[in-house]
Write an enzyme that holds these catalytic residues in place. Sequence first.
Site, PDB file in Angstrom:
ATOM      1  N   ARG A   1       0.807  -1.211   0.000  1.00  0.00           N
ATOM      2  CA  ARG A   1       0.000   0.000   0.000  1.00  0.00           C
ATOM      3  C   ARG A   1       0.849   1.275   0.000  1.00  0.00           C
ATOM      4  O   ARG A   1       0.488   2.274  -0.595  1.00  0.00           O
ATOM      5  CB  ARG A   1      -0.896  -0.014   1.242  1.00  0.00           C
TER       6      ARG A   1
ATOM      7  N   LYS B   1       3.686 -19.086   6.535  1.00  0.00           N
ATOM      8  CA  LYS B   1       2.908 -19.461   7.709  1.00  0.00           C
ATOM      9  C   LYS B   1       2.380 -18.206   8.404  1.00  0.00           C
ATOM     10  O   LYS B   1       2.983 -17.161   8.211  1.00  0.00           O
ATOM     11  CB  LYS B   1       3.735 -20.344   8.645  1.00  0.00           C
TER      12      LYS B   1
ATOM     13  N   LYS C   1      16.464 -25.475   5.556  1.00  0.00           N
ATOM     14  CA  LYS C   1      17.758 -25.494   6.246  1.00  0.00           C
ATOM     15  C   LYS C   1      18.576 -26.697   5.753  1.00  0.00           C
ATOM     16  O   LYS C   1      18.067 -27.811   5.695  1.00  0.00           O
ATOM     17  CB  LYS C   1      17.568 -25.578   7.767  1.00  0.00           C
TER      18      LYS C   1
ATOM     19  N   GLU D   1      15.520 -21.011  21.836  1.00  0.00           N
ATOM     20  CA  GLU D   1      15.912 -19.672  21.395  1.00  0.00           C
ATOM     21  C   GLU D   1      16.267 -18.849  22.613  1.00  0.00           C
ATOM     22  O   GLU D   1      15.595 -18.940  23.644  1.00  0.00           O
ATOM     23  CB  GLU D   1      14.749 -18.997  20.667  1.00  0.00           C
TER      24      GLU D   1
ATOM     25  N   HIS E   1       7.250 -26.209  12.050  1.00  0.00           N
ATOM     26  CA  HIS E   1       8.672 -26.517  11.886  1.00  0.00           C
ATOM     27  C   HIS E   1       9.066 -27.852  12.519  1.00  0.00           C
ATOM     28  O   HIS E   1       9.739 -28.677  11.908  1.00  0.00           O
ATOM     29  CB  HIS E   1       9.539 -25.432  12.527  1.00  0.00           C
TER      30      HIS E   1
ATOM     31  N   LYS F   1      11.238 -19.835  24.221  1.00  0.00           N
ATOM     32  CA  LYS F   1      11.904 -18.533  24.084  1.00  0.00           C
ATOM     33  C   LYS F   1      12.588 -18.213  25.408  1.00  0.00           C
ATOM     34  O   LYS F   1      12.168 -18.685  26.460  1.00  0.00           O
ATOM     35  CB  LYS F   1      10.879 -17.440  23.787  1.00  0.00           C
TER      36      LYS F   1
ATOM     37  N   ASP G   1       3.389 -21.684  17.028  1.00  0.00           N
ATOM     38  CA  ASP G   1       4.458 -20.951  16.362  1.00  0.00           C
ATOM     39  C   ASP G   1       5.573 -21.878  15.866  1.00  0.00           C
ATOM     40  O   ASP G   1       6.165 -21.636  14.811  1.00  0.00           O
ATOM     41  CB  ASP G   1       5.024 -19.914  17.353  1.00  0.00           C
TER      42      ASP G   1
ATOM     43  N   ASP H   1       7.800 -23.543   4.655  1.00  0.00           N
ATOM     44  CA  ASP H   1       8.177 -23.787   6.052  1.00  0.00           C
ATOM     45  C   ASP H   1       9.689 -23.676   6.051  1.00  0.00           C
ATOM     46  O   ASP H   1      10.377 -24.565   5.548  1.00  0.00           O
ATOM     47  CB  ASP H   1       7.730 -25.184   6.506  1.00  0.00           C
ATOM     48  N   HIS H   2      10.203 -22.569   6.564  1.00  0.00           N
ATOM     49  CA  HIS H   2      11.620 -22.308   6.311  1.00  0.00           C
ATOM     50  C   HIS H   2      12.534 -23.347   6.953  1.00  0.00           C
ATOM     51  O   HIS H   2      13.688 -23.465   6.583  1.00  0.00           O
ATOM     52  CB  HIS H   2      11.994 -20.865   6.697  1.00  0.00           C
TER      53      HIS H   2
HETATM   54  C1  BG6 Z   1       9.456 -18.540  13.119  1.00  0.00           C
HETATM   55  C2  BG6 Z   1       8.741 -18.228  14.402  1.00  0.00           C
HETATM   56  O1  BG6 Z   1       8.624 -19.266  12.263  1.00  0.00           O
HETATM   57  O2  BG6 Z   1      10.616 -19.294  13.406  1.00  0.00           O
HETATM   58  C3  BG6 Z   1       9.651 -17.457  15.328  1.00  0.00           C
HETATM   59  O3  BG6 Z   1       7.583 -17.465  14.138  1.00  0.00           O
HETATM   60  C4  BG6 Z   1      10.928 -18.206  15.548  1.00  0.00           C
HETATM   61  O4  BG6 Z   1       9.016 -17.203  16.582  1.00  0.00           O
HETATM   62  C5  BG6 Z   1      11.554 -18.614  14.212  1.00  0.00           C
HETATM   63  O5  BG6 Z   1      11.809 -17.357  16.243  1.00  0.00           O
HETATM   64  C6  BG6 Z   1      12.734 -19.523  14.433  1.00  0.00           C
HETATM   65  O6  BG6 Z   1      13.423 -19.680  13.228  1.00  0.00           O
HETATM   66  P1  BG6 Z   1      14.980 -19.998  13.224  1.00  0.00           P
HETATM   67  O7  BG6 Z   1      15.286 -20.210  11.777  1.00  0.00           O
HETATM   68  O8  BG6 Z   1      15.650 -18.805  13.820  1.00  0.00           O
HETATM   69  O9  BG6 Z   1      15.157 -21.220  14.058  1.00  0.00           O
END
Ligand code: BG6
Length: 503
Positions: free
Chosen positions: A51, A150, A184, A218, A242, A342, A237, A179-180
Amino acid sequence: MLLGMNKPVNQIIVIFGASGDLTRRKLVPSLYDLFVKNLLPGNFGVLGVSRTSMDDEEFRSRLGGNLPGDGKKEQFLSMLYYHAMETSDSDAYIGLSERLGKLDQSLETGGNFIFYLSTPPSLYEIIPEYLFRAGLAKSEQGFRRLIVEKPFGTSLESARNLNVGLLQYFEESQIFRIDHYLGKETVQNMLVTRFSNGIFEPLWNHNFIHHVEITSAESLGVEGRGGYYDQSGALRDMVQNHLLQLVGFIAMEPPAVLEADAIRNETLKVFQALRPIREEDVERCTIRGQYISSTIKGGKVPGYRQEKGVPEDSRTETFAAIRFYIDNWRWAGVPFYIRTGKKLPTRVTEVVVHFKQVPHHLFSASPDYTPIENQLIIRIQPDEGLLLKIGMKIPGAGFRVRTVNMDFHYSSLADIHLPSAYERLLLDCMQGDATLYTRGDAVEEAWKFIQPVLDAWQSSGNIPVYGYPAGTWGPEISDSLILNGKWRYPCKNLTDDGSYCEL
Ligand code: BG6
């Protein structure tokens, strides 16, 4: 799966949500890395859409600031274009279609378009519909693909609705759900470790494996995303997507061929075999926690409830641990454990495969004998690698045994740069390879497994939310989840203050 690093055909990527954080931090830098490696098509363009009103030049200079200043940057930036529009207005798509048509002609990209939805999820059903209505969704003279970020729903029901919604306008084969974690390197290496070595797969079953532990810790907190996170929590999350995807790769049967659907059919079967956790078992099989304030290295660290956007009485979990089983021939009776949180002491994601002990303890008469527990530790990040713990004789008289490490670090492969997850996944989509993207049916199966836990956590006041001081390994009782054992702790707690409590 495409094994070579071939250049994709000419195309344009349209990014919705182009003024957002993901575009600046991940998408454009990943495309730049591909460009530097000469992996982008000869004719290529990125059309940012959002936007915010700005022109191409402004868009380029905004994004350029986040790229390394080498000689190729200007050439790359000249491939970026910008189109301001109201994405929730269907008429605006006529303008988008015209702009895309012109770009396509001038760049000679053959009508091949990827649409990347990097927007709030509320737009996931609107944008595909309007693209469809504007005639942009059908793969005819060129391909049309849709990448969705996601969250794929926030519950089983909303995930189903999302799939139904998307499939009204795009075919499943056009939809790439990112889904990242699957992007990896070390997650993909799980397949190589298992299926290229003769020594692991024969042991990879309930006869030899005692249990499997997956940790994704994390050290960061919610980093200004309190508003989103409080609606989500650790289970939605991290676990629903993941970490269950990771379980899919750890537990799947060998696919016959390296093709998207062959692999995705196998991960789907794993999800279908997850033993449902009954409501009355949720308290026994799960632990939830939330970080509370503590002092780390002399500095006061706020608790979750003090984070911006988080209600003072929030019961959202920032830590989740779960014990579950995969009811199939290979995994019968083997407990799997997932833990994520976290504000834990460090950032580490790893899979620990615990093998059963030897049936007869030949060396048990020696002083200080402790049975060897063979473990294979697959370090997903940050120190990517593989560690095998085995028993060795301590030199000297008698038979004293100790555990030693066979340790491989990716960093020891000189000159190897680990591509970022987004780099890999974007290239795959540009090549039409969906292997590392999640399919709609798998997303729904994963939700089916998670939903009863969410329901029980939501409805039962009896299931505690444990407070854990920021910088510790989560609730004090976490070890009680592991049958006859405890979690592997890659490092110690960072703090001794702050008390464990129930919230
Ligand atoms: C994301 C979550 O999908 O993945 C985050 O929303 C999280 O909360 C992150 O921190 C973790 O990704 P990575 O690649 O840093 O392990």
